[in-house]
Structure formats: C-alpha cells, structure tokens
Design an enzyme around this catalytic site. Structure first.
Site, mmCIF file in Angstrom:
data_model
loop_
_atom_site.group_PDB
_atom_site.id
_atom_site.type_symbol
_atom_site.label_atom_id
_atom_site.label_comp_id
_atom_site.label_asym_id
_atom_site.label_seq_id
_atom_site.Cartn_x
_atom_site.Cartn_y
_atom_site.Cartn_z
ATOM 1 N N ARG A 79 49.930 47.461 34.500
ATOM 2 C CA ARG A 79 49.979 49.261 34.690
ATOM 3 C C ARG A 79 48.370 49.658 35.258
ATOM 4 N NH1 ARG A 79 54.858 50.054 34.621
ATOM 5 N NH2 ARG A 79 56.333 48.477 33.031
ATOM 6 N N ASP A 80 48.749 50.766 36.076
ATOM 7 C CA ASP A 80 47.217 50.854 36.584
ATOM 8 C C ASP A 80 47.006 52.252 35.350
ATOM 9 O OD1 ASP A 80 45.851 51.929 38.972
ATOM 10 O OD2 ASP A 80 45.227 53.221 37.468
ATOM 11 N N ILE A 81 45.532 52.054 35.642
ATOM 12 C CA ILE A 81 45.614 53.701 34.273
ATOM 13 C C ILE A 81 45.184 54.507 34.570
ATOM 14 C CG2 ILE A 81 42.772 53.421 34.344
ATOM 15 C CD1 ILE A 81 42.476 52.719 31.193
ATOM 16 N N ASN B 85 43.497 48.101 48.965
ATOM 17 C CA ASN B 85 42.094 49.005 49.243
ATOM 18 C C ASN B 85 40.932 48.135 49.911
ATOM 19 O OD1 ASN B 85 42.912 51.720 49.698
ATOM 20 N ND2 ASN B 85 42.982 51.848 47.326
ATOM 21 N N GLU C 149 37.615 51.076 44.215
ATOM 22 C CA GLU C 149 36.312 51.594 43.284
ATOM 23 C C GLU C 149 36.057 50.096 42.381
ATOM 24 O OE1 GLU C 149 38.438 54.386 41.319
ATOM 25 O OE2 GLU C 149 37.216 55.715 42.692
ATOM 26 N N VAL C 150 37.427 48.918 42.567
ATOM 27 C CA VAL C 150 37.213 48.166 41.733
ATOM 28 C C VAL C 150 37.355 46.850 42.498
ATOM 29 C CG1 VAL C 150 37.925 46.665 39.633
ATOM 30 C CG2 VAL C 150 38.252 48.767 40.014
ATOM 31 N N HIS D 134 43.057 43.370 44.693
ATOM 32 C CA HIS D 134 44.316 43.986 43.420
ATOM 33 C C HIS D 134 45.294 44.753 44.639
ATOM 34 C CE1 HIS D 134 41.280 47.377 43.225
ATOM 35 N NE2 HIS D 134 42.372 47.981 43.462
ATOM 36 N N HIS E 169 47.928 47.594 45.030
ATOM 37 C CA HIS E 169 49.087 48.477 44.325
ATOM 38 C C HIS E 169 50.201 48.552 44.818
ATOM 39 C CE1 HIS E 169 45.036 51.024 43.058
ATOM 40 N NE2 HIS E 169 44.300 50.203 44.033
HETATM 41 P P1 5GP Z 1 40.782 50.748 43.851
HETATM 42 O O1 5GP Z 1 40.370 51.875 43.936
HETATM 43 O O2 5GP Z 1 40.168 49.932 43.749
HETATM 44 O O3 5GP Z 1 41.789 50.711 44.904
HETATM 45 O O4 5GP Z 1 41.789 50.713 42.709
HETATM 46 C C1 5GP Z 1 41.958 51.102 41.112
HETATM 47 C C2 5GP Z 1 42.225 51.146 40.438
HETATM 48 O O5 5GP Z 1 42.078 50.310 39.046
HETATM 49 C C3 5GP Z 1 42.197 52.780 40.176
HETATM 50 O O6 5GP Z 1 44.120 52.943 40.433
HETATM 51 C C4 5GP Z 1 42.216 52.674 39.159
HETATM 52 O O7 5GP Z 1 43.259 53.735 38.236
HETATM 53 C C5 5GP Z 1 42.290 51.358 38.070
HETATM 54 N N1 5GP Z 1 41.674 51.120 37.077
HETATM 55 C C6 5GP Z 1 40.462 51.758 36.993
HETATM 56 N N2 5GP Z 1 40.067 51.200 35.427
HETATM 57 C C7 5GP Z 1 41.470 50.573 35.095
HETATM 58 C C8 5GP Z 1 41.232 50.081 33.620
HETATM 59 O O8 5GP Z 1 40.095 49.839 32.651
HETATM 60 N N3 5GP Z 1 42.456 49.671 33.205
HETATM 61 C C9 5GP Z 1 43.766 49.603 34.343
HETATM 62 N N4 5GP Z 1 44.893 48.931 33.602
HETATM 63 N N5 5GP Z 1 43.377 50.245 35.947
HETATM 64 C C10 5GP Z 1 42.032 50.086 36.082
#
Ligand code: 5GP
Ligand code: ZN
Length: 116
Positions: free
Chosen positions: A30-32, A88, A96-97, A101, A103
């Site tokens: 699950r997303d945080i 993304n 951001e990561v 991944h 979503h």
């Molecule tokens: P991006 O913006 O890279 O597509 O999505 C990164 C996602 O990772 C974001 O929706 C953010 O809420 C999620 N996220 C960031 N840090 C953590 C974490 O430590 N644990 C979990 N489960 N999700 C995270």
C-alpha cells in the site's frame, strides 16, 4: 539491491510496508500517501529506474508486473468497477522514487486522467 533505493530496502525488509501481493519476482504494497481508497504500488523486486528501463531489459518481467497489477485489482475488489494503472517516468511525470512502480488506483470514480 541498491542501498540508497527506498523500494529496494522495502524488498529487503529493511523498511516496513503493508504487503498485499507477492510473487518470486514482484511485490505489491500500500502507498504511504494514498490518493484513492485503494492505492497499491506494484514493483519488480529487481531494481530498474523506470518502466522504460524495465521493458527494454526484461519485457517478460514487465509483463509479470502488469499481471501482478491485475491480481491486486481483483484481490482489492476493483475488477467490476474498474481502476487505473499509472507508471510515472521522468521529471514531467513527477516521479519521486526511481525504482519502477505501477500505481494501482481505485475504489471510487477517479476523475480526469490528468489535472489541467
Ligand atoms: P512516484 O511519484 O515516484 O510515481 O510515486 C512514489 C510513491 O511512493 C508516492 O505515491 C508515495 O506516496 C510513495 N511512497 C513514498 N515513500 C514511501 C514509503 O516509505 N512507503 C510506501 N509504502 N510508499 C511510499
Ligand atoms: Zn530499487
């Protein structure tokens, strides 16, 4: 395993996550910061920067990530009403990561595909 990668550390069990689906090669948790009633991230356990890098290096694994998305959607009860899968990639997407991944979002009408 990339030591400074958040999602590699989740795969390694160094950072806790609420895992909802797992195979030998994929993990879903699950997303945080959920943006919908269901917001699950689906990743390959192996590190790739983004979906393009994954698809070029291992298209079979990319397919397994998509199959895991469908399995998560079914397990979360989203199949009938529908859901959205987002990758993304790069600056304009807001990625951001930098561990690829998907979503998986659902549980309510999701509105327009992108904001204006
Ligand atoms: P991006 O913006 O890279 O597509 O999505 C990164 C996602 O990772 C974001 O929706 C953010 O809420 C999620 N996220 C960031 N840090 C953590 C974490 O430590 N644990 C979990 N489960 N999700 C995270
Ligand atoms: Zn990683």
């Amino acid at each position: 395993m990339t030591n400074d990668c958040l999602f590699c550390r989740i795969v390694a069990g160094e950072i806790p996550a609420t895992v909802v689906h797992e195979t030998d090669e994929t993990l879903a948790f699950r997303d945080i910061g959920p943006k919908a009633p269901v917001h699950v991230l689906v990743i390959p356990k192996e590190h790739f920067t983004d979906v393009a890098a994954l698809a070029v290096a291992d298209p079979g694994l990319a397919g397994k990530v998509l199959a895991a998305c469908a399995a998560v959607a079914a397990a979360e009860g989203l199949t009938e009403d529908g859901y959205r899968v987002i990758f993304n990639a790069g600056p304009h997407s807001g990625q951001e990561v930098f561990h690829v991944h998907a979503h998986v979002l659902g549980g309510r009408p999701l509105g327009p595909m992108v904001s204006a």
